[in-house]
Every structure is written in C-alpha cells, then in structure tokens.
Design a protein around this motif. Structure first.
Motif, PDB file in Angstrom:
ATOM      1  N   ASP A   1       0.858  -1.136  -0.184  1.00 21.32           N
ATOM      2  CA  ASP A   1      -0.152  -0.078   0.057  1.00 21.32           C
ATOM      3  C   ASP A   1       0.874   1.155   0.003  1.00 21.32           C
ATOM      4  N   TYR A   2       2.041   1.086   0.287  1.00 22.21           N
ATOM      5  CA  TYR A   2       3.114   2.150   0.258  1.00 22.21           C
ATOM      6  C   TYR A   2       4.222   2.332  -0.677  1.00 22.21           C
ATOM      7  N   GLN A   3       4.299   1.460  -1.472  1.00 25.18           N
ATOM      8  CA  GLN A   3       5.005   1.357  -2.463  1.00 25.18           C
ATOM      9  C   GLN A   3       5.156   2.302  -3.406  1.00 25.18           C
ATOM     10  N   GLY A   4       6.053   2.845  -4.210  1.00 27.44           N
ATOM     11  CA  GLY A   4       6.617   3.809  -5.089  1.00 27.44           C
ATOM     12  C   GLY A   4       6.084   5.113  -4.531  1.00 27.44           C
ATOM     13  N   GLN A   5       6.195   5.397  -3.160  1.00 30.71           N
ATOM     14  CA  GLN A   5       6.112   6.724  -2.376  1.00 30.71           C
ATOM     15  C   GLN A   5       7.614   6.966  -1.675  1.00 30.71           C
ATOM     16  N   GLY A   6       8.552   6.288  -2.025  1.00 27.97           N
ATOM     17  CA  GLY A   6       9.686   6.869  -1.533  1.00 27.97           C
ATOM     18  C   GLY A   6      10.149   6.107  -0.075  1.00 27.97           C
ATOM     19  N   VAL A   7       9.478   5.413   0.373  1.00 25.17           N
ATOM     20  CA  VAL A   7       9.753   4.460   1.765  1.00 25.17           C
ATOM     21  C   VAL A   7      10.865   3.644   1.280  1.00 25.17           C
ATOM     22  N   GLY A   8      11.017   2.984   0.405  1.00 26.78           N
ATOM     23  CA  GLY A   8      12.219   2.105   0.149  1.00 26.78           C
ATOM     24  C   GLY A   8      13.416   3.091  -0.021  1.00 26.78           C
ATOM     25  N   THR A   9      13.432   4.077  -0.593  1.00 29.98           N
ATOM     26  CA  THR A   9      14.590   4.929  -0.843  1.00 29.98           C
ATOM     27  C   THR A   9      14.963   5.663   0.322  1.00 29.98           C
ATOM     28  N   ALA A  10      14.062   5.782   1.355  1.00 25.77           N
ATOM     29  CA  ALA A  10      14.321   6.567   2.526  1.00 25.77           C
ATOM     30  C   ALA A  10      15.087   5.599   3.467  1.00 25.77           C
ATOM     31  N   LEU A  11      14.716   4.297   3.552  1.00 19.98           N
ATOM     32  CA  LEU A  11      15.312   3.408   4.190  1.00 19.98           C
ATOM     33  C   LEU A  11      16.709   2.991   3.896  1.00 19.98           C
ATOM     34  N   VAL A  12      16.961   2.810   2.363  1.00 19.48           N
ATOM     35  CA  VAL A  12      18.410   2.616   2.021  1.00 19.48           C
ATOM     36  C   VAL A  12      19.345   3.704   2.381  1.00 19.48           C
ATOM     37  N   ARG A  13      18.848   4.967   2.067  1.00 19.62           N
ATOM     38  CA  ARG A  13      19.540   6.372   2.193  1.00 19.62           C
ATOM     39  C   ARG A  13      20.067   6.197   3.544  1.00 19.62           C
ATOM     40  N   HIS A  14      19.047   6.065   4.456  1.00 18.99           N
ATOM     41  CA  HIS A  14      19.177   6.290   5.960  1.00 18.99           C
ATOM     42  C   HIS A  14      20.493   5.219   6.268  1.00 18.99           C
ATOM     43  N   GLY A  15      20.024   3.879   5.922  1.00 19.70           N
ATOM     44  CA  GLY A  15      20.907   2.879   6.351  1.00 19.70           C
ATOM     45  C   GLY A  15      22.364   3.200   5.840  1.00 19.70           C
ATOM     46  N   HIS A  16      22.524   3.599   4.498  1.00 18.47           N
ATOM     47  CA  HIS A  16      23.981   3.805   4.045  1.00 18.47           C
ATOM     48  C   HIS A  16      24.564   4.803   4.958  1.00 18.47           C
ATOM     49  N   GLU A  17      23.893   6.017   5.154  1.00 21.02           N
ATOM     50  CA  GLU A  17      24.592   7.072   6.053  1.00 21.02           C
ATOM     51  C   GLU A  17      25.074   6.545   7.476  1.00 21.02           C
ATOM     52  N   VAL A  18      24.258   5.792   8.031  1.00 23.59           N
ATOM     53  CA  VAL A  18      24.441   4.987   9.233  1.00 23.59           C
ATOM     54  C   VAL A  18      25.710   4.277   9.162  1.00 23.59           C
ATOM     55  N   LEU A  19      25.850   3.434   8.287  1.00 21.78           N
ATOM     56  CA  LEU A  19      26.780   2.595   7.846  1.00 21.78           C
ATOM     57  C   LEU A  19      28.162   3.012   7.656  1.00 21.78           C
ATOM     58  N   ARG A  20      28.056   4.127   6.766  1.00 25.77           N
ATOM     59  CA  ARG A  20      29.463   4.944   6.681  1.00 25.77           C
ATOM     60  C   ARG A  20      29.791   5.481   7.744  1.00 25.77           C
ATOM     61  N   ALA A  21      28.743   6.194   8.741  1.00 21.74           N
ATOM     62  CA  ALA A  21      29.268   6.877   9.596  1.00 21.74           C
ATOM     63  C   ALA A  21      30.212   5.701  10.782  1.00 21.74           C
ATOM     64  N   ARG A  22      29.553   4.677  10.477  1.00 22.39           N
ATOM     65  CA  ARG A  22      30.260   3.594  11.449  1.00 22.39           C
ATOM     66  C   ARG A  22      31.530   3.002  10.916  1.00 22.39           C
ATOM     67  N   GLY A  23      31.897   3.543   9.603  1.00 21.87           N
ATOM     68  CA  GLY A  23      33.445   3.117   9.006  1.00 21.87           C
ATOM     69  C   GLY A  23      33.148   1.861   8.162  1.00 21.87           C
ATOM     70  N   GLU A  24      31.856   1.505   7.808  1.00 19.55           N
ATOM     71  CA  GLU A  24      31.940   0.396   6.657  1.00 19.55           C
ATOM     72  C   GLU A  24      32.283   0.764   5.445  1.00 19.55           C
ATOM     73  N   LYS A  25      32.809  -0.056   4.515  1.00 26.36           N
ATOM     74  CA  LYS A  25      33.488   0.277   3.254  1.00 26.36           C
ATOM     75  C   LYS A  25      32.876  -0.486   2.324  1.00 26.36           C
ATOM     76  N   LEU A  26      31.974  -1.584   2.216  1.00 21.76           N
ATOM     77  CA  LEU A  26      31.342  -2.194   1.119  1.00 21.76           C
ATOM     78  C   LEU A  26      30.072  -2.964   1.551  1.00 21.76           C
ATOM     79  N   SER A  27      29.092  -2.655   0.664  1.00 19.67           N
ATOM     80  CA  SER A  27      27.780  -3.111   0.824  1.00 19.67           C
ATOM     81  C   SER A  27      27.568  -4.246  -0.248  1.00 19.67           C
ATOM     82  N   ILE A  28      27.135  -5.260  -0.220  1.00 19.47           N
ATOM     83  CA  ILE A  28      26.566  -5.979  -1.289  1.00 19.47           C
ATOM     84  C   ILE A  28      25.149  -6.377  -1.416  1.00 19.47           C
ATOM     85  N   VAL A  29      24.464  -6.278  -2.398  1.00 14.52           N
ATOM     86  CA  VAL A  29      23.031  -6.642  -2.531  1.00 14.52           C
ATOM     87  C   VAL A  29      22.671  -7.519  -3.676  1.00 14.52           C
TER      88      VAL A  29
END
Length: 166
Positions: A86-114
């Motif tokens: 009911d919420y797809q196509g409204q930027g929810v997934g994008t917000a989750l991925v971008r926020h996750g990447h910001e946190v992980l980079r701040a923690r010093g992670e260097k590589l993500s695989i999907v």
C-alpha cells in the motif's frame, strides 16, 4: 500525505516487521529469514519506516565477510528490503536505504553487497561491475556492490548462517 520517519527497529516492532515482509513478498520466506538473522545476532542495522505511527517499511543490513586471500574483510549485506504494497512507489524504500547507508558509512563500513534489481539498486550507487569477481552462492547478474572506501573487489563471500540454503 504525511512524511515517512525512519528509525532503528526495536523488539516491539517484531510483529509489524514480519507483517511488512510477508505482505511485500507475498510469502513468509523473507520474514522468516529476518527473524533468523536477528535471533542469531547477525544483524548490523535494522531500520523501519513509519507513516502515521504504522510500520510500512523495513530494511536489514547484516555482516558479510569477504575473504580475498585468507584474511577476512568485514562487509555488509543488504537483505531484505520490504515496503508494504500500500506504500510502494512513495519513497519509503529509498528513505530506508539512504538512511541505512548514512549510518553504515558513519560507522566506518567500506563495502555493501546486495542481490536485487539492478535498475532499483543502481540508483544508490550499487553496480554489477563491483561484484562480478566475488565467489558466492548468490553470484549472478543481480549481485551488485557499493564501495564507500578501499575494500576487496574479489574473494569468497561468507553470508550469515541464517542465509544457508536460502
């Protein structure tokens, strides 16, 4: 339409997370995987997206090891990402991925695989070329890598135990 709020998941979110995963994928397989990864303590970051107080999206990042030469390197696995239909196509997934990447980079992670749709994950910088030399049970056209720093570009990938046989 109200905005989406992204935050770290809590124990109180378990049922809502399970329901979002189940609705997004139309089966319990991914929801069960999430519960196994979390129960095994193999998750690095688990986020939920809320709209109007309701959990409408979820993303899980877990530890992934890359062994290029006998010396394991810590990396991250993004899996799964789910948004209630009911919420797809409204930027929810994008917000989750971008926020996750910001946190992980701040923690010093260097590589993500999907392992996922290249058109979707390419928007975040994931690329097939960065993952094609890895050895994995999940190797294929959908495996992509995102580098935030110096990291191996080849080697055996060791996924969390919960992924075995998935």
């Amino acid at each position: 339409m109200s905005t989406v709020a992204v935050r770290e998941a809590t124990q109180e979110d378990r049922k809502a997370i399970f329901l979002v995963e189940e609705r997004a994928f139309g089966r319990k397989h991914e929801a069960d995987l999430v519960e196994r990864v979390v129960a095994d303590g193999e998750h690095l970051l688990e986020l939920v997206a809320e709209r109007d107080g309701r959990v409408v999206g979820h993303v899980l990042f877990s530890r992934l090891l890359v062994d290029p030469d006998g010396t394991p390197f810590d990396a991250v696995s993004l899996a799964p990402l789910a948004v209630d239909p009911d919420y797809q196509g409204q930027g929810v997934g994008t917000a989750l991925v971008r926020h996750g990447h910001e946190v992980l980079r701040a923690r010093g992670e260097k590589l993500s695989i999907v392992v996922g749709d290249p058109a979707y994950y390419g928007r975040f910088g994931y690329a097939r070329a960065g993952a094609e030399k890895f050895t994995s049970d999940y190797q294929g056209d959908a495996m992509q890598a995102l580098y935030w720093g110096e990291a191996p570009t080849s080697g055996q990938l060791a996924h969390p135990r919960a992924f075995a046989g998935w």
